[in-house]
Write a protein that holds these residues in place. Structure first.
Motif, short mmCIF file in Angstrom:
data_model
loop_
_atom_site.label_atom_id
_atom_site.label_comp_id
_atom_site.label_asym_id
_atom_site.label_seq_id
_atom_site.Cartn_x
_atom_site.Cartn_y
_atom_site.Cartn_z
N CYS A 142 -1.41 -1.81 -6.38
CA CYS A 142 -1.26 -2.10 -4.96
C CYS A 142 -0.76 -3.53 -4.81
N VAL A 143 0.13 -3.74 -3.85
CA VAL A 143 0.64 -5.08 -3.58
C VAL A 143 -0.51 -5.97 -3.12
N ARG A 144 -0.50 -7.21 -3.57
CA ARG A 144 -1.56 -8.16 -3.22
C ARG A 144 -1.17 -9.02 -2.01
N VAL A 145 -2.16 -9.40 -1.23
CA VAL A 145 -1.96 -10.24 -0.04
C VAL A 145 -2.55 -11.61 -0.33
N THR A 192 -1.21 7.26 -11.15
CA THR A 192 -1.41 5.85 -10.77
C THR A 192 -1.44 5.66 -9.27
N MET A 193 -0.56 6.35 -8.55
CA MET A 193 -0.56 6.20 -7.10
C MET A 193 -1.79 6.86 -6.47
N LEU A 251 6.45 0.26 -14.32
CA LEU A 251 5.16 0.58 -13.70
C LEU A 251 5.32 0.65 -12.19
N ALA A 252 4.58 1.56 -11.57
CA ALA A 252 4.70 1.83 -10.14
C ALA A 252 3.72 0.97 -9.35
N LEU A 255 1.76 11.63 -0.63
CA LEU A 255 1.96 11.30 -2.05
C LEU A 255 2.50 12.51 -2.81
N ALA A 256 1.97 13.70 -2.52
CA ALA A 256 2.48 14.91 -3.18
C ALA A 256 3.94 15.15 -2.80
#
Length: 566
Positions: free
Chosen positions: A351-354, A397-398, A427-428, A476-477
């Motif tokens: 996950c992107v970090r803030v 992973t997601m 990597l995702a 996601l699916a």
């Protein structure tokens, strides 16, 4: 138990005991082995039926029940019956065939030269331990016994393990150890059985273990709704804090007498000072940290709620992503602040970090981690669809990233191929939580504003229902389906409104990758009813299990991206 063993042996004799070589009681012994093999099958079927209601609920009660079923049906009953049948043949060899009914006299007959008299063949020889560890000089006979007494049980062990695996499908595989562990104990504890009797018991035992996989598979795994119910933690009522015990206050001592206060004469304030106190004015630009700290390099994207810039943090010297709200009004600021709090609570490698929330000259800005790489949509469009291994890693992973977000009460609400970045290592990473909302934040979206991308929006969300973890799972699916086929699951429409109407009508997916090993799980995850979809944790567990069985893991790269030359 001896009477039970004799009844089973007599029943086997009545079912199948032809009077030809190697002998009627020899054939009856193999039939008895087949009947004994029905007990492990019955145990696996019982477990599969129980899991229809319990799902993946593994607590002290269910684990004890599964372990008890395995020990009873795989170890105790077969062991007692094998030893009992061997004891009956030993008694018959000693001249006491009472446990065999009226047909016991045929044990004295000889139908084959290599068998001889059946009573001596089945009850008058060495046991399994003696044959294996004290072999005779006949190498051919030892090879025969070694293959029959070791090879047949090993093959039966394989199919016992497959029965257990089928009974515990869609859940952790470790409870299957109760079954194959009990069978290993059965093999070692049955060494006192007469060797020839054991050979024919295992000859009948093996085919039933092979066929026993069929009824267990017909029972089927528990439904996704049962698994979802089992994974939900029961809510505990809030504990009421106990009031502290009452302590009477101590009387305060009387204050000492104070001398009369002396007041200085009043003076006139200079004209240069303000008439009323207030904050010291700041120099121009001092309150706008973004104008001096973050230097914008280039625009990365433009969406419905903000513009994303690549910027440089002048104080720390690092590259960041700066997301600035289009309309810096009160509602937008509330959205950005809630988004920052929600994302700051996440700590997941995918996950992107803030980093921060700052004031820029043109609005409120969210400072995020800058991820180098390419969106999944660009990779699939340029390099083609992913294979099953890469798509499985992406999905696992997601699913883990979204599960971590859901555990913090955060919904993404816009999972799609362009919001997944593949870094140079392949990597995702899940990005753009710009429309993420915490559970309960129902007033954050303006009236009439559509949330999500029509091609990847869940049916219930398109129809106006509130977003949920199940809608994130659907999106996601749909993204994984796109990664496998190169097109959204419902296909593409000419206009966004047409795509939204197709989603609201819950049109079934028509462009799924049918040849993929993930097709069955995709169909289940894209079910129009949210309650029928597997949870993200269930999907993650099943995909990781498939990757493990394929000789790989979910930690590998989805694909390798060549770094862009700037």
């Amino acid at each position: 138990m001896d009477s039970f063993a004799s009844s089973l042996l007599v029943l086997a004799y009545e079912l199948f005991a032809p009077g030809f070589c190697p002998g009627d009681w020899v054939w009856a012994t193999s039939t008895a082995g087949a009947l004994i093999a029905l007990f492990p099958v019955l145990g696996a079927v019982t477990v599969a039926i129980i899991r229809k209601g319990t799902g993946n609920r593994y607590n002290a009660v269910t684990i004890s029940v599964f372990a008890g079923i395995a020990v009873l049906f795989v170890l105790l009953l077969p062991l007692l019956l094998m030893n009992g049948i061997s004891g009956i043949y030993r008694a018959a060899f000693s001249g006491d065939p009472t446990g065999l009914g009226g047909n016991g006299d045929s044990l004295k007959t000889e139908l084959c030269g290599f068998v001889g008299v059946q009573s001596e063949y089945l009850g008058g020889g060495q046991n399994v331990y003696e044959v294996l560890f004290y072999p005779s000089n006949d190498a051919l006979a030892y090879g025969y016994y070694l293959g029959a007494l070791v090879g047949l049980p090993l093959l039966a062990l394989l199919f016992i393990a497959l029965q257990a695996r089928s009974a515990f499908r869609r859940g952790p595989s470790w409870p299957g150890r109760f079954f194959w562990g009990s069978f290993v104990a059965l093999f070692f504890l049955s060494v006192p059985v007469e060797a020839n009797t054991a050979v024919h018991l295992w000859l009948g035992f093996l085919p039933i273990t092979v066929l026993g996989i069929i009824p267990v598979a017909l029972i089927g795994p528990p439904s996704w709704s049962a698994i979802k119910r089992s994974e939900q933690q029961p809510e505990r009522p809030p504990e009421r804090p106990q009031p502290p015990p009452y302590v009477p206050p101590e009387p305060e001592p009387a204050p000492p007498p104070q001398p009369p206060k002396q007041y200085p004469p009043t003076s006139v304030a200079p004209a240069a000072l303000a008439a009323a106190p207030g904050p010291v004015p700041l120099p121009p630009g001092a309150g706008q940290s973004g104008s001096s700290r973050y230097r914008r390099v280039r625009r990365l994207g433009h969406g419905g709620f903000g513009t994303v810039w690549e910027a440089v943090d002048n104080q720390l010297g690092r590259t960041v992503a700066l997301k600035i709200a289009h309309a810096p009004d009160r509602d937008t600021e509330e959205r950005m602040q809630r988004e920052a709090r929600a994302l700051a609570a996440l700590n997941h490698p995918n996950c992107v970090r803030v980093y921060d929330l700052v004031e820029e000259p043109d609005g409120l800005a969210l400072v995020m981690e800058y991820l180098q790489g390419q969106p999944l949509a660009t990779v699939v469009d340029s390099a083609g669809a992913l294979d099953d291994i890469a798509a499985g890693r992406l999905w696992a992973t997601m699913a883990g990233a979204l599960s971590a977000a859901h555990d913090k009460g955060v919904l993404h609400r816009d999972v799609k191929p362009s919001n997944i970045i593949l870094d140079p290592a392949g990597l995702a990473h899940l990005i753009d939580f710009g429309i993420a909302r915490s559970k309960g934040d129902s007033t954050m979206t303006a009236t009439g504003m559509m949330i999500g991308t029509p091609d990847y929006v869940a049916p219930e969300t398109a129809a106006g229902a509130a977003a949920s973890p199940a809608s994130d799972a659907w999106q996601l699916a749909a993204t994984v389906s796109y990664a496998l086929s190169g097109t959204p699951p419902r296909g593409t429409r000419e206009t966004p409104m047409a795509a939204l109407m197709a989603a609201a009508r819950a049109e079934p997916p028509s462009r799924l990758p049918r040849r993929s090993v993930h097709a069955r799980l995709l169909i289940a995850s894209l079910d129009p009813e949210p309650r029928n979809r597997p949870t993200l944790k269930s999907v993650q567990h099943e995909i990781e299990g498939w990757l493990s069985r394929s000789g790989t893991s979910a930690d590998g790269p989805v694909t390798r991206i060549v770094p862009r030359i700037r």
